[in-house]
Design a protein around this motif. Structure first.
Motif, PDB file in Angstrom:
ATOM      1  N   UNK A  82       0.974  -4.714  -8.117  1.00 20.41           N
ATOM      2  CA  UNK A  82       1.626  -3.411  -8.175  1.00 20.41           C
ATOM      3  C   UNK A  82       0.864  -2.383  -7.346  1.00 20.41           C
ATOM      4  N   UNK A  83      -0.455  -2.452  -7.411  1.00 23.50           N
ATOM      5  CA  UNK A  83      -1.284  -1.551  -6.609  1.00 23.50           C
ATOM      6  C   UNK A  83      -1.054  -1.786  -5.120  1.00 23.50           C
ATOM      7  N   UNK A  84      -0.856  -3.047  -4.752  1.00 24.41           N
ATOM      8  CA  UNK A  84      -0.609  -3.389  -3.352  1.00 24.41           C
ATOM      9  C   UNK A  84       0.751  -2.866  -2.896  1.00 24.41           C
ATOM     10  N   UNK A  85       1.754  -2.939  -3.765  1.00 24.01           N
ATOM     11  CA  UNK A  85       3.059  -2.355  -3.449  1.00 24.01           C
ATOM     12  C   UNK A  85       2.897  -0.876  -3.140  1.00 24.01           C
ATOM     13  N   UNK A  86       2.155  -0.198  -3.987  1.00 27.13           N
ATOM     14  CA  UNK A  86       1.935   1.241  -3.798  1.00 27.13           C
ATOM     15  C   UNK A  86       1.216   1.527  -2.479  1.00 27.13           C
ATOM     16  N   UNK A  87       0.199   0.734  -2.171  1.00 29.11           N
ATOM     17  CA  UNK A  87      -0.566   0.947  -0.937  1.00 29.11           C
ATOM     18  C   UNK A  87       0.299   0.716   0.299  1.00 29.11           C
ATOM     19  N   UNK A  88       1.086  -0.358   0.290  1.00 28.76           N
ATOM     20  CA  UNK A  88       1.965  -0.622   1.431  1.00 28.76           C
ATOM     21  C   UNK A  88       3.034   0.471   1.567  1.00 28.76           C
ATOM     22  N   UNK A  89       3.506   0.976   0.429  1.00 28.64           N
ATOM     23  CA  UNK A  89       4.502   2.050   0.468  1.00 28.64           C
ATOM     24  C   UNK A  89       3.939   3.296   1.143  1.00 28.64           C
ATOM     25  N   UNK A  90       2.711   3.649   0.808  1.00 28.81           N
ATOM     26  CA  UNK A  90       2.079   4.820   1.419  1.00 28.81           C
ATOM     27  C   UNK A  90       1.990   4.665   2.932  1.00 28.81           C
ATOM     28  N   UNK A  91       1.665   3.458   3.397  1.00 27.65           N
ATOM     29  CA  UNK A  91       1.570   3.219   4.837  1.00 27.65           C
ATOM     30  C   UNK A  91       2.948   3.303   5.493  1.00 27.65           C
ATOM     31  N   UNK A  92       3.954   2.746   4.834  1.00 29.95           N
ATOM     32  CA  UNK A  92       5.280   2.641   5.451  1.00 29.95           C
ATOM     33  C   UNK A  92       6.055   3.947   5.466  1.00 29.95           C
ATOM     34  N   UNK A  93       5.702   4.926   4.626  1.00 34.85           N
ATOM     35  CA  UNK A  93       6.394   6.212   4.665  1.00 34.85           C
ATOM     36  C   UNK A  93       5.787   7.164   5.692  1.00 34.85           C
ATOM     37  N   UNK A  94       4.598   6.826   6.233  1.00 33.04           N
ATOM     38  CA  UNK A  94       3.949   7.711   7.203  1.00 33.04           C
ATOM     39  C   UNK A  94       4.880   7.960   8.391  1.00 33.04           C
ATOM     40  N   UNK A  95       4.902   9.193   8.913  1.00 32.02           N
ATOM     41  CA  UNK A  95       4.011  10.332   8.665  1.00 32.02           C
ATOM     42  C   UNK A  95       4.493  11.289   7.582  1.00 32.02           C
ATOM     43  N   UNK A  96       5.479  10.869   6.766  1.00 27.35           N
ATOM     44  CA  UNK A  96       5.983  11.760   5.728  1.00 27.35           C
ATOM     45  C   UNK A  96       5.018  11.821   4.543  1.00 27.35           C
ATOM     46  N   UNK A  97       5.109  12.907   3.779  1.00 27.02           N
ATOM     47  CA  UNK A  97       4.269  13.072   2.598  1.00 27.02           C
ATOM     48  C   UNK A  97       4.855  12.280   1.423  1.00 27.02           C
ATOM     49  N   UNK A  98       3.998  11.673   0.599  1.00 28.43           N
ATOM     50  CA  UNK A  98       4.492  10.939  -0.569  1.00 28.43           C
ATOM     51  C   UNK A  98       5.383  11.788  -1.473  1.00 28.43           C
ATOM     52  N   UNK A  99       5.042  13.062  -1.629  1.00 28.33           N
ATOM     53  CA  UNK A  99       5.818  13.943  -2.505  1.00 28.33           C
ATOM     54  C   UNK A  99       7.235  14.166  -1.996  1.00 28.33           C
ATOM     55  N   UNK A 100       7.483  13.892  -0.706  1.00 32.83           N
ATOM     56  CA  UNK A 100       8.818  14.051  -0.132  1.00 32.83           C
ATOM     57  C   UNK A 100       9.611  12.746  -0.096  1.00 32.83           C
ATOM     58  N   UNK A 101       8.986  11.646  -0.533  1.00 36.40           N
ATOM     59  CA  UNK A 101       9.606  10.319  -0.395  1.00 36.40           C
ATOM     60  C   UNK A 101       9.690   9.552  -1.705  1.00 36.40           C
ATOM     61  N   UNK A 102       9.485  10.207  -2.821  1.00 37.45           N
ATOM     62  CA  UNK A 102       9.417   9.510  -4.105  1.00 37.45           C
ATOM     63  C   UNK A 102      10.643   8.633  -4.333  1.00 37.45           C
ATOM     64  N   UNK A 103      10.405   7.431  -4.873  1.00 33.03           N
ATOM     65  CA  UNK A 103      11.487   6.466  -5.075  1.00 33.03           C
ATOM     66  C   UNK A 103      11.143   5.529  -6.224  1.00 33.03           C
ATOM     67  N   UNK A 104      12.165   5.063  -6.910  1.00 31.31           N
ATOM     68  CA  UNK A 104      11.985   4.044  -7.942  1.00 31.31           C
ATOM     69  C   UNK A 104      11.806   2.687  -7.266  1.00 31.31           C
ATOM     70  N   UNK A 105      11.455   1.685  -8.058  1.00 35.79           N
ATOM     71  CA  UNK A 105      11.251   0.348  -7.487  1.00 35.79           C
ATOM     72  C   UNK A 105      11.499  -0.699  -8.564  1.00 35.79           C
TER      73      UNK A 105
END
Length: 242
Positions: A82-105
């Protein structure tokens, strides 16, 4: 080699509200088959976030990346996956901010005879087991909730917000995953019958016919006043639909 009996289907349609406002579909779903198994995932970008459609697509891709790592080392702790999912998500949304891209999974990973399930946020996972005791539902009980807060992928990793489960693939016939645009319109006691009926109807269909019927059905959603995007996907074992 993957178990050839397993297959998948899915579909997504934009909701009437987003059609009227000119916004994109904020849901996403993806499914892939690998030599070691299969992965199906759905995600719902939070409607209040400006780049939630980016977040939902990134969530699907992040699950695939984490599943590949998990398949390579199944002794890994599920929390680390689950931590790895989160880490990959942070990389894949760049350059957007996490707070602007929140999503369920919501995901189902079939790896070496085990189906691993994960749910973060709204939506439903319905497991159709080989027996009633093997069947289960993973979903929020919104009637018992006093908050409109939705758990989601965002800047901070919070493992306690995830709900997970595992089932031996021999005891599993199908897994249905859907966003809350569908699950919120179902009475709790109708969720499993709904999932079972879908599996029964679509299991034997030709893929092209199934795809067309699924889009027609989602596009003509029968609940008056519905407005949300709707996404559903299924991982199923051929020849066992009841």
């Amino acid at each position: 080699m993957p178990d050839a009996r397993w297959d998948h289907w899915g579909g997504s349609v934009i909701g009437p509200l987003h059609v009227r406002t000119g916004l994109p579909n904020q849901d996403a779903w993806m499914a892939r088959r690998y030599r070691w198994g299969s992965v199906v995932v759905v995600s719902d970008g939070l409607g209040s976030k400006p780049n939630s459609d980016v977040g939902s697509k990134a969530a699907c891709l992040a699950v695939f990346e984490a599943a590949r790592s998990f398949a390579g080392n199944q002794r890994a702790d599920l929390e680390d996956v689950l931590r790895l999912i989160h880490a990959h998500w942070l990389v894949k949304i760049a350059p957007f901010f996490p707070s602007d891209c929140s999503a369920t999974c919501l995901f189902a990973m079939l790896i070496d005879g085990t189906v691993t399930l994960g749910r973060l946020g709204d939506g439903m996972i319905a497991v159709q087991g080989a027996s009633e005791g093997d069947s289960c539902i993973l979903s929020d009980d919104k009637e018992q909730s006093f908050s409109n807060y939705t758990s989601s992928l965002h800047h901070e990793f919070r493992p306690r917000q995830w709900e997970t489960a595992t089932i031996d693939s021999a005891r599993c016939e199908a897994v249905v995953l859907c966003t809350d645009g569908i699950s919120d319109d179902l009475l709790p006691e109708m969720r499993m019958p709904f999932a079972q009926e879908l599996c029964r109807n679509y299991a034997a269909m030709d893929p092209d016919e199934r795809r067309q019927d699924l889009r027609r059905w989602l596009g003509g959603w029968p609940v008056p006043g519905h407005s949300d995007d709707k996404t559903i996907a299924c991982l199923f074992k051929r020849g066992v639909a009841r």
